[in-house]
Design a protein around this motif. Structure first.
Motif, short mmCIF file in Angstrom:
data_model
loop_
_atom_site.label_atom_id
_atom_site.label_comp_id
_atom_site.label_asym_id
_atom_site.label_seq_id
_atom_site.Cartn_x
_atom_site.Cartn_y
_atom_site.Cartn_z
N LYS A 28 -2.29 -34.15 -43.36
CA LYS A 28 -3.14 -33.11 -42.59
C LYS A 28 -3.05 -31.95 -43.04
CE LYS A 28 -3.59 -32.49 -37.61
NZ LYS A 28 -2.98 -32.77 -36.22
N ALA A 29 -4.33 -31.38 -43.02
CA ALA A 29 -4.39 -30.14 -43.83
C ALA A 29 -3.41 -29.09 -43.26
CB ALA A 29 -6.04 -29.43 -43.80
N SER A 30 -3.19 -28.81 -41.95
CA SER A 30 -2.53 -27.85 -41.36
C SER A 30 -1.13 -28.37 -41.72
CB SER A 30 -2.75 -27.92 -39.74
OG SER A 30 -2.24 -29.23 -39.15
N ALA A 31 -0.57 -29.53 -41.98
CA ALA A 31 0.69 -29.78 -42.30
C ALA A 31 1.06 -29.72 -43.63
CB ALA A 31 1.09 -31.27 -41.95
N VAL A 32 0.04 -29.51 -44.64
CA VAL A 32 0.56 -29.40 -46.11
C VAL A 32 1.24 -28.33 -46.39
CG1 VAL A 32 -0.81 -28.95 -48.41
CG2 VAL A 32 -1.69 -30.45 -46.74
N PRO A 33 1.25 -27.19 -45.78
CA PRO A 33 2.14 -26.07 -46.12
C PRO A 33 3.70 -26.43 -45.76
CG PRO A 33 0.37 -25.12 -45.15
CD PRO A 33 0.12 -26.64 -44.92
#
Length: 346
Positions: A162-167
């Motif tokens: 998920k894009a928001s979880a990548v960091p």
């Protein structure tokens, strides 16, 4: 005196060989002289023969209606559970006809999957790889990242990012892996340098597959990460997998066009090695679990694994061992394998 004690123990119901043989004889004592043992259980025998036919000719079951063939092949190993059920029915019915008929499905199942019952893991391996569909709705991405990093894998692939979880994943994995790349919803982390990173078009309209060259101490390896489209089982449509099948064909073409002789595919293929719709990929690569695993290595769902839809496939690389890792916050289990890199990629 020792002999007398042994005979007394047996006579009083002890576990001697005579006692066990007597129990076996009693089980079939009522069958002798009973002509009905051949006439009873004909339905059970017919079911046994039909089961053998389905397992032996699974590749001939058409996909034209609800992808019935692929659905059957996805859960094909579980068909073997019907054999002991039918055996119990045959014994209760006291049917020799059914018992003899059961030899056929038992033999077919053992021919298909018997090899997976033996431990083929071996020592060695100069490269450890792992793959994990982390689940976009994973409530603990940091814990999941730490868990898979603790496996010791040199190369780690993650799917359904998920894009928001990548960091969060990048921060948690940074101490272990110096090199990484994320393409769309898939990512690759490596202890060794990576280059030539690019998306692989699997005809979805968005990015769910990638390719990179990982330069190991034994030379370069082409590593692919893929998350093929999901399949659904619907009453009105059957096993809906058309988009998955198209993506599998596109992925197979990309791997076939690869110029490096050593290739590794890590990912969630949403299908098993038995599914003929994945032939474009599976026909040119070996399964690490099939070659060097212990058991079936089911990976989904994590709560009660029923199918190995996550895969580690290789070409020009020798699997030494393959296994599932402990569950994380995902609905899939992570997979790992130790591999030996052939010098010439043969």
């Amino acid at each position: 005196m020792a002999q007398q004690a042994y005979m007394a123990d047996t006579d009083n119901g002890g576990p001697g060989p005579e006692r066990r043989g007597a129990r076996f004889r009693r089980l079939f004592s009522g069958w002798r002289g009973d002509r009905g043992v051949w006439r009873r259980g004909l339905v059970t025998a017919a079911v046994a023969l039909a089961l053998a036919a389905v397992m032996a000719a699974h590749a001939q079951i058409p996909n034209t209606i609800g992808n019935l063939g692929s659905l059957t092949e996805t859960f094909l190993p579980w068909f073997g559970l019907l054999v002991p059920v039918l055996l119990l029915v045959a014994l209760l019915r006291r049917s020799l006809t059914a018992l003899i008929a059961l030899v056929l499905p038992a033999t077919v199942w053992c021919n298909l999957f018997g090899g997976l019952l033996f431990d083929k893991t071996g020592p060695g391996g100069d490269l450890m790889v792992a793959t994990h569909n982390v689940n976009a709705d994973n409530a603990d991405p940091e814990g999941t990242a730490r868990a898979v990093a603790a496996s010791g894998a040199d190369i780690l692939a993650l799917e359904e990012l998920k894009a928001s979880a990548v960091p969060t994943y990048e921060k948690a994995l940074a101490p272990t892996y110096r090199h990484h790349a994320v393409v769309g919803t898939v990512g690759l982390w490596s202890k060794y340098p990576m280059g030539e990173v690019r998306a692989v078009d699997i005809l979805l309209g968005w990015k769910r597959a990638m390719r990179a060259t990982v330069t190991t101490p034994d030379g370069p390896v082409a590593v692919y990460v893929a998350h093929l489209p999901s399949v659904r089982v619907k009453l009105e449509a059957g096993f809906t997998a058309r988009q998955r099948d198209k993506s599998a064909d596109a992925l197979g073409e990309a791997i076939a066009d690869e110029t490096l002789p050593r290739k590794i595919l890590l990912g969630d293929l949403n299908g098993t090695m038995n599914d003929r719709s994945l032939n474009a990929v599976t026909s040119q690569m070996r399964s690490s679990q099939g070659a060097a695993g212990n058991g079936f290595g089911f990976s989904w769902p994590a709560s009660f694994p029923m199918a190995r839809i996550d895969q580690i496939l290789v070409t020009g690389v020798e699997p030494r061992s393959s296994w599932t890792l402990p569950a994380t916050g995902s609905d899939h289990l992570p997979l790992a394998a130790r591999l030996t890199l052939h010098p010439d990629g043969s």
